[in-house]
Design a protein around this motif. Structure first.
Motif, PDB file in Angstrom:
ATOM      1  N   GLY A   5       0.856  -1.191   0.016  1.00 48.82           N
ATOM      2  CA  GLY A   5      -0.145   0.107  -0.373  1.00 48.82           C
ATOM      3  C   GLY A   5       1.151   1.179  -0.183  1.00 48.82           C
ATOM      4  O   GLY A   5       0.652   2.135  -0.283  1.00 48.82           O
ATOM      5  N   ARG A   6       1.987   1.264   0.939  1.00 46.60           N
ATOM      6  CA  ARG A   6       2.781   2.191   0.366  1.00 46.60           C
ATOM      7  C   ARG A   6       3.644   2.327  -0.803  1.00 46.60           C
ATOM      8  O   ARG A   6       3.226   3.663  -0.893  1.00 46.60           O
ATOM      9  CB  ARG A   6       3.626   2.348   2.467  1.00 46.60           C
ATOM     10  CG  ARG A   6       4.642   3.240   2.470  1.00 46.60           C
ATOM     11  CD  ARG A   6       5.594   3.302   3.005  1.00 46.60           C
ATOM     12  NE  ARG A   6       6.724   2.104   3.095  1.00 46.60           N
ATOM     13  CZ  ARG A   6       7.487   1.212   3.732  1.00 46.60           C
ATOM     14  NH1 ARG A   6       7.308   1.871   4.868  1.00 46.60           N
ATOM     15  NH2 ARG A   6       8.165   0.748   3.908  1.00 46.60           N
ATOM     16  N   GLY A   7       4.082   1.408  -0.985  1.00 46.61           N
ATOM     17  CA  GLY A   7       4.639   1.381  -2.205  1.00 46.61           C
ATOM     18  C   GLY A   7       3.837   2.075  -3.869  1.00 46.61           C
ATOM     19  O   GLY A   7       4.721   2.864  -4.319  1.00 46.61           O
ATOM     20  N   LEU A   8       2.533   2.327  -3.457  1.00 53.28           N
ATOM     21  CA  LEU A   8       1.556   2.274  -4.660  1.00 53.28           C
ATOM     22  C   LEU A   8       1.511   4.040  -4.219  1.00 53.28           C
ATOM     23  O   LEU A   8       0.872   4.790  -5.385  1.00 53.28           O
ATOM     24  CB  LEU A   8      -0.131   1.044  -3.990  1.00 53.28           C
ATOM     25  CG  LEU A   8       0.145  -0.541  -5.098  1.00 53.28           C
ATOM     26  CD1 LEU A   8      -1.094  -0.726  -4.612  1.00 53.28           C
ATOM     27  CD2 LEU A   8       0.575  -0.128  -5.714  1.00 53.28           C
ATOM     28  N   GLY A   9       1.280   4.656  -2.606  1.00 51.57           N
ATOM     29  CA  GLY A   9       1.690   5.842  -2.939  1.00 51.57           C
ATOM     30  C   GLY A   9       2.801   6.362  -3.009  1.00 51.57           C
ATOM     31  O   GLY A   9       2.471   6.945  -3.881  1.00 51.57           O
ATOM     32  N   HIS A  10       3.475   5.722  -3.002  1.00 48.64           N
ATOM     33  CA  HIS A  10       5.013   6.842  -4.010  1.00 48.64           C
ATOM     34  C   HIS A  10       4.978   6.475  -5.040  1.00 48.64           C
ATOM     35  O   HIS A  10       5.632   7.535  -5.729  1.00 48.64           O
ATOM     36  CB  HIS A  10       5.846   5.535  -2.956  1.00 48.64           C
ATOM     37  CG  HIS A  10       6.186   5.430  -1.269  1.00 48.64           C
ATOM     38  ND1 HIS A  10       7.028   5.147  -0.305  1.00 48.64           N
ATOM     39  CD2 HIS A  10       5.714   6.723  -0.345  1.00 48.64           C
ATOM     40  CE1 HIS A  10       6.776   5.327   0.633  1.00 48.64           C
ATOM     41  NE2 HIS A  10       6.089   6.458   0.843  1.00 48.64           N
TER      42      HIS A  10
END
Length: 710
Positions: free
Chosen positions: A263-268
């Motif tokens: 999830g954090r990677g997709l936001g980044h």
């Protein structure tokens, strides 16, 4: 009663094939490493600056620089949007500040026509600024090594983080003394600039992968946008980076839950993409951002579809490629819900990509036939040809090992690397590749290894199998930083040996670097013409490669110096592969008496004769009517058959300044029957023909030469 197991002797710890990551560098050693980096880059800069003053602008530079000047002067990117503007603008800034003559150029057709003609504009620029033309290019070229220095810093930093400071210095030495880096690092072209910026952006993304954060993602996003502003081939990073993220996610366990990391990677990722697009828009001054996607006239297969009925009434165009494609292809967004969608990208970025992709695709032969039918008024015939299942394409004539043909070789770029990379560097790269195959490493180390190999693999695969562009090493220059970085692993590997093995390994690395430095010193300052000794060197007959690998028009000034010193009062026959009119010396007050050698029958004709001003055609001197004894200078690329366009030696310069003659292939191939007396910078062959030589060549003028590929 059970027997007790026999105690086993302790084994000495096994020496790893791939050493563990280096520890932090002590301050004293870090200081001396910094001194070494500065020294190596200082020598690199000195070599590059010295060589750029020794040669004139090459074929592509002649158009890049004037276009870049107009970007600053007019704040529009309509001229030569074939490439993104960043590198051109960096080179053009000092030239624009120097105040070249520009205003008369904006009144000429090359600028005022709907689709500005960059080649004609570059000729107008040369004529208007003839008195300091070479000096303006020197000024632009002086800033270009900043990109190769940036590339060197990226190579060192990446390698040092993986393999220690000494490994970083090995990688930096391979980069700084690579003749191919030195060759393109001083030219006003996008090849080396995009290589350095693209590698730098990927290095920043690699740092983000190691310690993900919003700040590092933002930095990587801006860097990705800068890479897109350097060259369209950097679009591959939009596919490579997600792959590297998935590899890291799969191989390297984290302290957080897997779903949280994703999830954090997709936001980044969303931030990276958004900032990269914003950076592109800023780089183009937001020109044309928001234009509806359906309003563009595209021509490449990626952005078009067949029109209803197979043929459409296409807009008029001065571009012959567009004239051929537009009747049989239309914007694929038209008639869809995306037609009215405002483009988030600048219009000249999209148009430039379309034009670049069109050339990479090649010219569909069915479109050639369809256009011929349409020109003859046979609409049904044009429709049938356009709908043909024949998917064969035509494109540039390409050359390898003495053979010229209209289609390429899948192994062309592998052969080019084998011919144009110094032997010492090849040995180091082969050894580092062996370590990849047989080395033991952790899962994280495998992730780092993949990060270094994915770009070279993708670039080589794409250029070898997905395009038919076999024109020069510069098209795969982007692989060099990654190859040189991973070569740094040989240092910790060598240090992990013991005794005599360590001494031999160290001596081998030093010897290989010394071989590379010696190769660069031998070819200085003519780096473009470098070929390693194993391949036969730059003067091999026939040469392994031509065009930008050997002869890119860089030695006209050196030819003029030779003529001035050796035959000051004698005319010379000149067939020159370049974008600079040889009569520019006469305009500068240095009278240069040259003439165009006689062509083979049926191989040379006047350019755009039907559209040209009759007054201009009457002023053409034309090629010499017959071959006579005397001196001749012929570019290597033309000796070995490539077609080109030529200037006319008329004294009526202003009326006939741009190229006036276009050739078929092998127009001056008859010079292959003679042995050059001398070579100018390895790229221009000098012949002194006797009466016997002229008689021997008579047969070449009796019948037209066979065309390559037939």
């Amino acid at each position: 009663m059970a027997r007790k197991p026999r105690p086993q002797p302790e084994r000495p710890p096994e020496t790893p094939i791939v050493a563990p990551p280096p520890a932090a560098t002590p301050p004293r050693r870090a200081f001396w490493s910094g001194v070494a980096v500065a020294a190596i880059l200082g020598v690199h800069l000195a070599l590059a600056e010295r060589s750029l003053f020794s040669e004139n602008a090459t074929v592509d530079e002649a158009a890049h620089l004037p276009a870049g000047v107009t970007y600053w002067d007019k704040h529009t990117f309509r001229l030569y949007h074939h490439n993104p503007p960043l590198v051109k603008m960096v080179a053009a800034l000092p030239v624009w500040l120097a105040g070249p003559v520009l205003e008369p150029l904006y009144q000429r057709r090359a600028w005022t026509q709907p689709e500005p003609a960059q080649l004609n504009f570059s000729q107008d620029f040369a004529y208007a600024n003839a008195d300091r033309y070479f000096e303006l290019f020197d000024l632009a070229r002086m800033v270009m090594p900043l990109f190769s220095i940036l590339g060197g810093l990226v190579v060192f930093a990446w390698s040092a983080r993986l393999y220690g400071a000494t490994g970083g210095l090995l990688s930096l030495a391979l980069w700084s003394f690579c003749p191919n880096v030195l060759a393109h690092g001083r030219l006003v072209t996008s090849d080396l600039g995009s290589t350095a910026i693209g590698a730098g952006a990927t290095f920043l993304f690699w740092l983000y992968l190691r310690r993900p954060s919003w700040g590092r993602a933002a930095i990587a996003g801006v860097a990705l946008g800068l890479a897109q502003l350097s060259k369209f081939s950097m679009l591959l990073l939009y596919f490579v980076w997600p792959f590297l993220w998935v590899v890291r996610l799969a191989l390297v366990p984290g302290v957080e839950r897997w779903t949280r990391r994703v999830g954090r990677g997709l936001g980044h990722a969303a931030l990276v993409v958004a900032l990269s697009i914003l950076t592109i828009d800023v780089g183009y001054f937001f020109e044309g951002v928001g234009r509806p996607l359906g309003s563009f006239e595209f021509a490449s297969s990626s952005l078009t579809k067949p029109p209803p009925g197979g043929v459409r009434a296409a807009p008029a165009s001065d571009n012959p490629l567009f004239r051929m494609h537009w009747p049989f292809a239309e914007n694929r967004f038209r008639g869809t819900f995306l037609e009215r969608l405002p483009s988030p990208l600048p219009e000249h970025y999209l148009l430039g990509f379309d034009e670049q992709k069109l050339e990479a695709d090649g010219i569909p032969l069915r479109f050639q036939r369809a256009y011929q039918s349409l020109s003859a008024g046979d609409v049904e015939g044009a429709r049938r040809e356009a709908a043909s299942r024949d998917r064969s394409v035509g494109g540039y004539l390409v050359y390898l090992n003495g053979e010229l043909r209209p289609s390429g070789w899948w192994y062309y770029y592998l052969a080019t690397l084998a011919y144009k990379v110094p032997e010492g560097t090849l040995l180091i790269l082969a050894a580092s590749l062996a370590l990849v195959a047989f080395g033991r490493r952790t899962r994280e180390a495998w992730s780092d290894e993949i990060a270094l190999w994915v770009v070279p693999t993708v670039v080589l695969f794409a250029m070898s199998f997905l395009t038919d562009i076999n024109l020069g090493l510069r098209y795969i220059l982007a692989v060099f930083p990654y190859l040189f970085v991973q070569a740094g692993k040989l240092v910790p590997w060598a240090e992990a040996r013991s005794g005599r093995a360590r001494t031999v390994a160290r001596a081998g690395l030093v010897a290989c670097v010394a071989l590379t430095v010696a190769a660069t010193a031998r070819i200085h300052p003519h780096y473009l013409a470098y070929f390693n000794a194993v391949s036969g060197g730059p003067d091999r007959t026939p040469p392994r490669l031509i065009d930008s690998n050997l002869d890119w028009g860089q030695d006209l000034v050196n030819l003029r110096e030779w003529c001035r010193a050796n035959i000051p009062d004698e005319p010379i026959g000149l067939a020159y592969f370049g974008q600079i009119n040889p009569s520019i010396f006469t305009l500068r007050g240095d009278r240069f008496d040259w003439f165009l050698p006689p062509p083979r029958p049926g191989r040379l004709e006047r350019m755009d004769a039907r559209a040209a001003n009759p007054m201009q055609l009457a002023r053409l001197t034309g090629p010499a009517p017959e071959l006579k004894p005397g001196w001749y200078a012929v570019s290597a690329t033309l000796v070995h058959g490539l077609k080109w366009r030529f200037y006319d030696p008329t004294p009526h310069y202003q009326e006939v300044w741009a190229p006036a003659w276009a050739s078929e292939a092998d127009v001056y191939g008859y010079f292959r029957m003679f042995e050059p007396r001398h070579r100018i910078g390895h790229s221009i062959y000098l012949y002194h023909l006797t009466a016997e030589d002229v008689a021997r060549a008579a047969e070449a003028f009796e019948t037209p030469a066979a065309r390559p590929g037939t």
